[in-house]
Scaffold this motif. Structure first.
Motif, short mmCIF file in Angstrom:
data_model
loop_
_atom_site.label_atom_id
_atom_site.label_comp_id
_atom_site.label_asym_id
_atom_site.label_seq_id
_atom_site.Cartn_x
_atom_site.Cartn_y
_atom_site.Cartn_z
N GLY A 135 -151.83 55.63 9.34
CA GLY A 135 -152.06 57.06 9.49
C GLY A 135 -150.92 57.92 8.96
N ARG A 136 -149.94 57.31 8.30
CA ARG A 136 -148.79 58.04 7.79
C ARG A 136 -149.12 58.70 6.45
NH1 ARG A 136 -144.09 56.60 10.72
NH2 ARG A 136 -144.84 56.36 12.85
N LYS A 137 -148.55 59.89 6.24
CA LYS A 137 -148.86 60.67 5.04
C LYS A 137 -148.03 60.26 3.82
CE LYS A 137 -151.96 63.82 6.26
NZ LYS A 137 -153.24 63.98 5.52
N LEU A 138 -146.82 59.78 4.05
CA LEU A 138 -145.92 59.46 2.94
C LEU A 138 -145.74 57.95 2.82
CD1 LEU A 138 -143.89 60.28 0.74
CD2 LEU A 138 -142.15 60.48 2.55
N TRP A 139 -146.22 57.39 1.72
CA TRP A 139 -146.05 55.96 1.44
C TRP A 139 -144.85 55.77 0.54
CZ3 TRP A 139 -151.68 54.03 -0.03
CH2 TRP A 139 -152.49 54.13 1.11
N ILE A 140 -143.92 54.91 0.96
CA ILE A 140 -142.76 54.54 0.15
C ILE A 140 -142.91 53.07 -0.18
CG2 ILE A 140 -140.25 54.33 0.09
CD1 ILE A 140 -140.04 56.75 1.85
N LEU A 141 -143.05 52.75 -1.47
CA LEU A 141 -143.48 51.43 -1.89
C LEU A 141 -142.53 50.85 -2.93
CD1 LEU A 141 -147.21 52.44 -2.44
CD2 LEU A 141 -146.18 51.57 -0.35
N ASP A 142 -142.05 49.64 -2.66
CA ASP A 142 -141.12 48.97 -3.57
C ASP A 142 -141.84 47.81 -4.24
OD1 ASP A 142 -138.91 48.13 -4.92
OD2 ASP A 142 -137.72 47.61 -3.15
N GLU A 143 -142.14 47.95 -5.53
CA GLU A 143 -142.86 46.94 -6.32
C GLU A 143 -144.11 46.46 -5.56
OE1 GLU A 143 -142.29 46.41 -9.32
OE2 GLU A 143 -140.27 47.19 -9.60
N PRO A 144 -145.03 47.35 -5.25
CA PRO A 144 -146.17 46.98 -4.40
C PRO A 144 -147.15 46.01 -5.04
CG PRO A 144 -146.46 49.18 -5.30
CD PRO A 144 -145.06 48.76 -5.64
N THR A 145 -147.16 45.87 -6.36
CA THR A 145 -148.17 45.02 -7.01
C THR A 145 -147.70 43.60 -7.27
OG1 THR A 145 -147.49 45.80 -9.21
CG2 THR A 145 -149.24 47.02 -8.10
#
Length: 209
Positions: A135-145
Motif C-alpha cells: 500500500g506504499r506510494k513510493l517504490w524504491i527499487l535496486d535492480e528489480p529485474t
C-alpha cells in the motif's frame, strides 16, 4: 503531489563519499531511473533515501510511511509458502490485495509452494509482489529485474505502470528499458565524488555502508 524531494544529497560508502550534489523530485505518477557505471553509488543512494543509512549532507523529504524498498535480496521467509509470505508483508505494512499481487506476478500456480522450493526467478517475482501488498506510494527499487525472464520483466513493467497510474511513484536503478511513458533518467556519473575524500557523518555506521 510530491512524493519525494532530494536536495543537494551526498552519500557515503565505506567511509568515503560516493556521489554528491544529487537533486531531484518525484511527483505522483512519475518514475525516475538511476544510471551510471558499476560501483558509482546507485545502491548507496537508494539505501540512503530509503532510510537505511544517514546521508553525508543534503535533504530528503517524503510523506510518512511512503516507502516500499526492494533490494538485491528478495526478503522472503523460506519456510513460508508464497501466500503466507505475501500475507506476512501485507500485515506488516497494513496493506492487502494478495490475489491481485499473485495474479500480477503470475504466482497463483505457486500459491502453496514454500519459498525455499522456488527458482531464482520465482523468488524474485514473489519479492516484487511484496510491493503490491504494502500500500506504499513510493517504490524504491535496486535492480528489480535481476533473475527475471522476458515475460516476467513485462509483468513487472505492467505492475509499475499500474502503480504510477494509481498515483504512485518509482525510483529505480536498472539498465533494462521497461517501456514506461512517465519516466526520466538521472545519470549519476557527473555526481561522482572526488576520489579519496573521507567522511564520517554523525551517526554513520560502517556496517551499513
Amino acid at each position: 503531489m510530491s512524493l519525494l524531494t532530494v536536495q543537494d544529497l551526498a552519500v557515503a560508502r565505506g567511509g568515503m563519499r560516493a556521489v554528491e550534489g544529487v537533486t531531484f523530485s518525484l511527483a505522483a505518477g512519475q518514475a525516475l531511473i538511476l544510471r551510471g557505471p558499476n560501483g558509482i553509488g546507485k545502491t548507496t543512494l537508494l539505501r540512503t533515501i530509503a532510510g537505511l543509512q544517514p546521508p553525508v549532507q543534503g535533504r530528503i523529504a517524503m510523506p510518512d510511511d511512503a516507502v516500499a524498498y526492494a533490494a538485491h535480496a528478495d526478503g522472503l521467509k523460506t519456510a513460508l509458502t508464497v501466500t503466507e509470505n505475501l500475507r506476512f508483508w501485507a500485515e506488516i505494512f497494513g496493506g492487502g490485495g494478495l490475489d491481485a499481487a499473485m495474479s500480477a506476478m503470475d504466482l497463483r500456480g505457486l500459491a502453496d509452494r514454500p519459498a525455499a522450493a522456488l527458482s531464482a526467478g520465482q523468488k524474485r517475482r514473489l519479492g516484487l509482489a511484496r510491493l503490491l501488498v504494502t500500500g506504499r506510494k513510493l517504490w524504491i527499487l535496486d535492480e528489480p529485474t535481476v533473475s527475471l525472464d522476458t515475460a516476467s520483466v513485462a509483468r513487472f513493467a505492467t505492475a509499475v505502470r499500474d502503480h504510477l497510474a494509481a498515483g504512485g511513484a518509482a525510483l529505480m536503478a536498472t539498465h533494462i528499458d521497461l517501456g514506461l511513458d512517465e519516466v526520466e533518467v538521472l545519470d549519476l556519473t557527473p555526481r561522482r565524488a572526488k576520489p579519496g575524500v573521507p567522511t564520517r557523518p554523525a551517526g554513520f555506521n560502517e556496517a551499513f555502508a
